[in-house]
Scaffold this active site. Structure first.
Site, PDB file in Angstrom:
ATOM      1  N   MET A 181      28.614  47.060  47.410  1.00  0.00           N
ATOM      2  CA  MET A 181      27.950  47.491  48.442  1.00  0.00           C
ATOM      3  C   MET A 181      28.103  49.283  48.812  1.00  0.00           C
ATOM      4  O   MET A 181      27.330  49.992  48.944  1.00  0.00           O
ATOM      5  CB  MET A 181      27.917  46.921  49.698  1.00  0.00           C
ATOM      6  CG  MET A 181      26.830  47.121  50.964  1.00  0.00           C
ATOM      7  SD  MET A 181      25.230  46.979  50.154  1.00  0.00           S
ATOM      8  CE  MET A 181      24.800  45.100  50.716  1.00  0.00           C
ATOM      9  N   GLU A 236      48.332  35.947  59.546  1.00  0.00           N
ATOM     10  CA  GLU A 236      47.450  35.430  60.723  1.00  0.00           C
ATOM     11  C   GLU A 236      46.154  35.719  60.892  1.00  0.00           C
ATOM     12  O   GLU A 236      45.414  35.196  61.334  1.00  0.00           O
ATOM     13  CB  GLU A 236      48.325  36.339  61.949  1.00  0.00           C
ATOM     14  CG  GLU A 236      49.760  35.719  62.293  1.00  0.00           C
ATOM     15  CD  GLU A 236      50.919  36.238  61.542  1.00  0.00           C
ATOM     16  OE1 GLU A 236      50.537  37.138  60.389  1.00  0.00           O
ATOM     17  OE2 GLU A 236      52.150  36.141  61.666  1.00  0.00           O
ATOM     18  N   PHE A 270      62.383  43.001  70.567  1.00  0.00           N
ATOM     19  CA  PHE A 270      62.148  42.621  69.222  1.00  0.00           C
ATOM     20  C   PHE A 270      60.876  41.936  69.138  1.00  0.00           C
ATOM     21  O   PHE A 270      60.783  41.048  69.878  1.00  0.00           O
ATOM     22  CB  PHE A 270      63.337  42.103  68.472  1.00  0.00           C
ATOM     23  CG  PHE A 270      62.942  41.669  66.980  1.00  0.00           C
ATOM     24  CD1 PHE A 270      62.908  42.582  66.224  1.00  0.00           C
ATOM     25  CD2 PHE A 270      62.662  40.260  66.693  1.00  0.00           C
ATOM     26  CE1 PHE A 270      62.315  42.281  64.746  1.00  0.00           C
ATOM     27  CE2 PHE A 270      62.374  39.886  65.286  1.00  0.00           C
ATOM     28  CZ  PHE A 270      62.386  40.868  64.689  1.00  0.00           C
ATOM     29  N   GLN A 271      59.893  42.169  68.365  1.00  0.00           N
ATOM     30  CA  GLN A 271      58.440  41.633  68.234  1.00  0.00           C
ATOM     31  C   GLN A 271      57.772  41.800  69.487  1.00  0.00           C
ATOM     32  O   GLN A 271      57.038  40.762  69.730  1.00  0.00           O
ATOM     33  CB  GLN A 271      58.756  40.348  67.512  1.00  0.00           C
ATOM     34  CG  GLN A 271      59.054  40.593  65.949  1.00  0.00           C
ATOM     35  CD  GLN A 271      59.001  39.481  65.290  1.00  0.00           C
ATOM     36  OE1 GLN A 271      58.939  38.167  65.722  1.00  0.00           O
ATOM     37  NE2 GLN A 271      58.551  39.383  63.955  1.00  0.00           N
ATOM     38  N   LYS A 273      58.122  33.102  75.846  1.00  0.00           N
ATOM     39  CA  LYS A 273      59.141  32.048  75.300  1.00  0.00           C
ATOM     40  C   LYS A 273      59.814  31.463  76.249  1.00  0.00           C
ATOM     41  O   LYS A 273      59.793  30.013  76.206  1.00  0.00           O
ATOM     42  CB  LYS A 273      59.964  32.895  74.307  1.00  0.00           C
ATOM     43  CG  LYS A 273      60.699  31.641  73.373  1.00  0.00           C
ATOM     44  CD  LYS A 273      61.614  32.411  72.529  1.00  0.00           C
ATOM     45  CE  LYS A 273      62.465  31.468  71.509  1.00  0.00           C
ATOM     46  NZ  LYS A 273      63.334  32.226  70.569  1.00  0.00           N
TER      47      LYS A 273
END
Lengths: 169, 603
Positions: B499, B64, B126-127, B176
């Site tokens: 760096m 993502e 969940f999630q 949802k």
């Protein structure tokens, strides 16, 4: 450059009364390291769609201008005013102060409360709860005076403020 | 799907559709062509709606974070709003870095995140994640849609906020059940977004005062930033006109590169920590500094009390909160930088003639003296088997890419290679340079190359990368393979987080704590396992041929350019130092000190 001395400032803002709006304002203060001395928030329009937030903060005039600008750019904020910079305004808070004492101290507490026009909203044989409205300074000095007289608990609302005269936010 | 609404998108249509269909319709009305995303449980209804339409293309990334960076590059290279679609919980939290990257660099994005059904919110489902809570400080604005009645309106406002004023990322969290249940569709024309506070047109009097100050300038400098890119290609054109008209020198921030042609003699190169000698000394010595869509970042200013100490400062920005945030300016102008520059041109022509041409000539002579130091020069051993200097590799990639005469987009990761690319690539047009400036996100470049190549399928898209940064989002080689994106990934491989190594050498007694890239993969075999061409150059005589072959290859290429390990990126203003306290490279050191003294005496 003008001399920049840190001082308190009362900032009032109008914000859409949506979920997370208050978190957005508070998060801005904590995320950018600004200080919050007191905070009040409540809906102020007929439908309850807009809340007014009064924040007392401290900083140099440049800090305060930056705080205002950062608040102003928030999407749900429709208005921001630095009341301290804008001129005369009324700033008040309310406190509930519990004093537990007997004898001489109890009489003295009641006497001082009368001088401050504090109302005893709860009284028992051993305690008072005083309700006091006024400037932050007035509340501070009242609380200081109560300290040796059995001060047990303090609950303060934080500052509600509004500009003097006909002008509105 | 009924086509009534699409035929009359501005009219209010209260026909109810499943929420996911409302979403598709709103995206179409907003002109969305591409979404970068990754599916999951909470967004299944949205993926189902995507499946049943053809107007919007979905690009499946491999993480993502990469979806957000790809959308950023898509936005940066097209001027459109980038769109991201992620699932709830880990999908949303993985997007956080990308969202903050977009916020810091003012990139317009709309991130759609799935959320557990509203009745489950707050029950550790969940999630489930408090996505609006987590993303509040990393977005310009965010929403949790709780009421289907507000869905369409929210989506339209999200796009308007993302692209208005100073652009930025907006997240819309979509439970949802809202996507499954019915919701009314409302066209964008029926929505009044809360973007009214944005001031596009500057105050004319302020512009006139700015031009009056510019007319008095003897050592002026334009300090241009990413705001000009965000103001659209027209703003870059206006900047060119303004610079021609005034003959003033131009320097740019990292984010502003391309707004003014890198090859133009009026361009001094980038300023700041790894800016050019001439740009930094001009910033230090100028008497009028005109900041255009730039925000006085600490990478630009160096030590604040010594930043451009004697200049009258004009600051043009669309975001009032940027004024006096870091540097006190004498004349702030709030407005769109393109429109402001157009008014500056009008005022310049209307006001009395510029009388300090002699001083300006002397200023240019001074700048030429600084420029003659050639601060980006480095010495490359010319023996065929010589070790390749990283500067040589990057300069040759630039030169050979330019020879192809193809439209070229360049992304970078973060570190030494990024700064060298900023120094050696000269962009003639805006929107071609894709880099993570404010946040400095390693792993930005490869997904950014995906986004740019999706937006410009026929263009040459290069990612100038380091071996350490590449590994941060290397999984996107899978996306590149799936969509047959002919991205050219050039890994400037010095076996170090370069760096970090440089700072450790300069500031921490060469104690290279954990900055060595140990156990690297074989990048050729890595490329091949992702169906790409893998190549390598280890000696100077291989360099040009490998680059040429890579650029000519029709498909994706991963080029492992093994370069000298100990090179440092110069010039460098160490943090806490002033612009006239630059550290120069070994090639310029001796003369640099002399010129600095002369420079101090002169300006």
């Amino acid at each position: 450059m003008q001399k920049e001395i840190p001082g308190p400032a009362v900032i009032s803002l109008l914000v859409d009364n949506e979920s997370g709006a208050l978190a957005r304002i508070i998060g801005l203060f904590s995320g950018r390291g600004y200080n919050i001395r007191s905070l009040t928030v409540a809906p102020v329009d007929e439908e309850g769609l807009v809340s007014r937030v009064n924040v007392v903060t401290t900083g140099t005039p440049a800090d305060i201008r930056q705080i205002e600008a950062q608040i102003e750019r928030q999407v749900p904020v429709s208005r921001v005013v630095n009341l301290t910079a804008e001129g005369p305004h009324v700033a008040r808070e309310m406190a509930l102060i519990k004093v537990v004492s007997h004898g001489e101290a109890r009489t003295e507490a009641l006497r001082i409360a009368q001088a401050f026009r504090a109302r005893a909203v709860d009284t028992t044989a051993s305690s008072f709860v005083f309700e006091l409205t006024g400037s932050t300074d007035k509340l501070d000095s009242f609380i200081e005076l109560m300290r040796p007289l059995g001060l047990a608990e303090v609950s303060r609302t934080g500052v509600a403020a509004i500009r003097r005269g006909p002008q509105t936010i | 799907m009924s086509n009534t609404a699409s035929a009359h998108p501005a009219t209010k249509n209260t026909a109810s559709l499943p929420g996911a269909e409302v979403l598709m319709r709103a995206l179409q009305e907003q002109g969305v062509e591409v979404i970068f995303g990754y599916p999951g449980g909470a967004v299944l209804p949205i993926y189902d709606a995507l499946f049943r339409q053809n107007a919007i293309r979905h690009v499946l990334v491999r993480h993502e974070q990469a979806a957000v960076h790809a959308a950023e590059a898509y936005a940066r290279s097209t001027g459109k709003v980038g769109v991201v679609l992620v699932t709830s919980g880990p999908g949303a939290t993985n997007a956080v870095t990308g969202l903050l990257d977009a916020l810091m660099d003012s990139i317009p994005l709309v991130c759609l995140s799935g959320q557990v059904p509203s009745p489950l919110i707050g029950y550790d489902a969940f999630q489930e994640a408090d996505t609006t809570g987590i993303t509040r400080p990393v977005t310009k604005y965010n929403y949790l849609v709780r009421d289907p009645e507000t869905l369409a309106e929210t989506l339209h406002e999200a796009f308007a906020i993302a692209r208005s004023g100073r652009p930025g990322p907006v997240l819309v969290d979509l439970p949802k059940n809202i996507m499954v249940g019915d919701a009314p569709y409302v066209g964008a024309g029926a929505v009044t977004p809360r973007t009214g506070k944005v001031r596009m047109d500057p105050e004319r009097a302020a512009v006139a005062a700015a031009v009056a100050a510019m007319k008095k300038a003897r050592r002026p400098l334009f300090y241009t930033g990413g705001g000009i890119i965000n103001a659209g290609p027209q703003a870059s054109e206006t900047l060119r006109k303004l610079a021609r008209l005034t003959r003033f020198p131009v320097t740019s921030t990292l984010m502003g590169l391309g707004a003014f042609p890198g090859t133009d003699s009026q361009f001094l190169g980038m300023l700041g920590m790894h800016g050019t000698y001439e740009a930094n000394l001009a910033t230090h010595g100028c008497d009028v500094l005109i900041a255009l869509g730039s925000r006085f970042d600490d990478r630009v200013t160096g030590r604040l009390d010594a930043f451009s100490p004697d200049s009258f400062k004009i600051h043009v920005d669309i975001d009032p909160s940027q004024i006096n945030k870091i540097v006190h300016v004498d004349l702030p102008i709030i407005g769109d930088v393109g429109r402001t520059m157009a008014l500056m041109i009008e005022e310049w022509e209307a006001q009395s003639a510029y009388e300090h041409n002699d001083d300006l000539d002397a200023w240019w002579q001074q700048i030429e003296a600084w420029r003659s130091l050639d601060c980006l020069r480095f010495s490359q051993d010319q023996a065929p088997d010589a070790v390749i200097k990283p500067q040589q590799a990057i300069r040759r990639i630039y030169e050979l890419a330019r020879e192809t005469e193809r439209e070229t987009y360049v992304s970078t990761e973060v570190g030494q290679h990024q700064m060298w690319a900023a120094q050696y690539f000269q962009f003639d047009a805006p929107n071609r340079w894709l880099t993570s400036g404010g946040l400095g996100t390693m792993g930005y470049g490869l997904p950014a190359a995906v986004g740019a190549q999706i937006a410009h399928s026929d263009a040459l898209v290069l990612d100038i990368a380091g071996e350490a940064s590449t590994l941060m989002n290397v999984q996107e080689l899978g996306t590149i393979a799936q969509y047959r994106l002919p991205v050219k990934l050039f890994i400037i491989n010095n076996h170090y987080m370069g760096m970090v190594r440089q700072w450790q050498e300069l500031l921490h007694g060469s104690r290279y704590s954990e900055s060595y890239s140990d156990a690297l993969p074989d990048f050729i075999r890595l490329a091949e396992s992702f169906h790409a061409k893998g190549m390598r150059a280890t000696r100077l005589d291989e360099l040009d041929n490998v680059i040429r072959e890579a650029l000519a290859h029709p498909g994706p290429v991963v080029v492992d350019l093994c370069v000298a390990e100990g090179e440092n990126c110069f010039p460098m203003i160490p943090s806490g130092a002033a612009h006239n306290e630059m550290i120069l490279g070994p090639e310029q050191e001796e003369r640099g000190v002399q010129v600095t003294r002369e420079g101090r005496a002169l300006v």
